[in-house]
Design a protein around this motif. Structure first.
Motif, PDB file in Angstrom:
ATOM      1  N   VAL A  86       0.784   5.231   0.499  1.00 21.60           N
ATOM      2  CA  VAL A  86      -0.137   6.228   1.054  1.00 21.60           C
ATOM      3  C   VAL A  86       0.366   7.633   0.743  1.00 21.60           C
ATOM      4  N   LEU A 110       0.858  -1.189   0.000  1.00 21.72           N
ATOM      5  CA  LEU A 110       0.000   0.000   0.000  1.00 21.72           C
ATOM      6  C   LEU A 110       0.891   1.235   0.000  1.00 21.72           C
ATOM      7  N   LEU A 144      -7.318   8.566  -0.892  1.00 17.42           N
ATOM      8  CA  LEU A 144      -7.949   8.544   0.429  1.00 17.42           C
ATOM      9  C   LEU A 144      -8.709   9.821   0.776  1.00 17.42           C
ATOM     10  N   THR A 193      -8.824  -1.761   0.097  1.00 24.93           N
ATOM     11  CA  THR A 193      -7.814  -1.828  -0.958  1.00 24.93           C
ATOM     12  C   THR A 193      -7.068  -3.153  -0.913  1.00 24.93           C
ATOM     13  N   ILE A 214       3.223  -1.658   3.854  1.00 24.90           N
ATOM     14  CA  ILE A 214       2.675  -0.317   3.632  1.00 24.90           C
ATOM     15  C   ILE A 214       3.793   0.703   3.758  1.00 24.90           C
ATOM     16  N   LEU A 254      -8.185   1.511   3.398  1.00 20.23           N
ATOM     17  CA  LEU A 254      -6.979   0.709   3.189  1.00 20.23           C
ATOM     18  C   LEU A 254      -7.309  -0.783   3.284  1.00 20.23           C
ATOM     19  N   TYR A 302      -1.890   2.381  10.729  1.00 24.52           N
ATOM     20  CA  TYR A 302      -2.320   1.142  10.087  1.00 24.52           C
ATOM     21  C   TYR A 302      -1.586  -0.066  10.677  1.00 24.52           C
TER      22      TYR A 302
END
Length: 277
Positions: free
Chosen positions: A70, A68, A99, A135, A152, A132, A165
């Motif tokens: 971000v 992921l 997001l 996703t 991530i 998330l 997260y």
């Protein structure tokens, strides 16, 4: 914490190019081609509609480790998309969900303070965690991703999200946070910050910070280090001396090539060490 979602998605497609607030673009910007990749915009099903995301992965093969990616406060613009392609070239399925999709399109705003006031300040942490999770589920189901090898990484605003997260998802293997704020005031939308959840991390996080970051004082970095030590966490923090905020952002004057390249090598080693690769 419960949160109320809007009944519509405000942003239905990703920005093309770079966000207006970051122009002019530095001549040292890194551009990664999509040769040998499947790369482009996809739609992630959420409970209240679909949010756009940028996905990049190798064109051949399957069962790819999932990363992921971000966003900074500027959304999923060209820089984030390029980072996804860099991961894909190394064999990952990298995906960057937009997001802010319910709160607004930051790519067209030219003033950073306006971006924060009009959009970023209105994004609930609970929404971010949920998106998330959605996703990850989409990557595993629809895009040849192996959710058992989940990592991530995030930058600035997204760096803070990485820490959160890592406390949220027990299936996460590792995280890498680039200059994400560690200490701040609590609010209804952002009730906790990394310093508050140092003893709740379910995956090790590597924090990469700049010693000359005007927005993240060194003392807060040291507080986080002490909190991680007290929690006996395997997480680590690297503080680069005389290095500003945004040192990985090759499209901005804050870019520091040596520190950025060192951080990228550390990220790869961290992911391999902790079972993401």
């Amino acid at each position: 914490m419960q949160f109320t979602r809007r009944q519509f998605i405000a942003v239905t497609t990703l920005a093309a190019g770079f966000a207006l607030a970051v122009h002019p673009i530095s001549a040292q910007v890194i551009t990664t081609d999509a040769k040998g990749l499947v790369a482009g915009e996809v739609k992630i099903p959420a409970s209240d509609g679909e949010i756009p995301a940028y996905r990049a992965m190798p064109a051949t093969g399957s069962n790819f480790p999932v990363v992921l990616v971000v966003q900074e406060i500027f959304g999923v613009h060209e820089h984030l998309q390029d980072i996804c392609r860099r991961f894909a070239k190394m064999g990952y399925l990298a995906i960057a969900p937009e997001l802010y999709a319910r709160q607004g399109d930051v790519s067209k705003l030219t003033d950073i303070q306006e971006i924060i006031t009009k959009v970023v300040s209105k994004v609930p942490d609970a929404q971010v965690m949920s998106d998330l999770d959605a996703t990850v589920a989409w990557a595993a189901k629809s895009s040849k991703g192996n959710a058992d090898k989940l990592g991530i990484t995030g930058f600035c605003w997204g760096g803070r999200v990485v820490w959160l997260y890592a406390a949220h998802n027990p299936n996460l293997k590792a995280g890498v946070a680039w200059y994400g704020r560690l200490v701040s005031e609590s609010s209804p939308l952002t009730p906790q910050h990394p310093i508050d959840i140092a003893d709740e991390l379910k995956a090790p996080v590597l924090g990469l910070y700049g010693g000359s970051d005007n927005g993240i004082p060194n003392e807060t970095v040291e507080k986080m280090r002490q909190a991680l030590k007290a929690a006996e966490s395997p997480s680590e923090i690297v503080l680069y001396p005389d290095t500003p905020h945004g040192f990985f952002a090759d499209y901005r004057p804050s870019y520091r090539k040596e520190e950025a390249e060192d951080g990228w090598k550390r990220l790869q080693a961290w992911f391999k060490q902790h079972g993401v690769a």
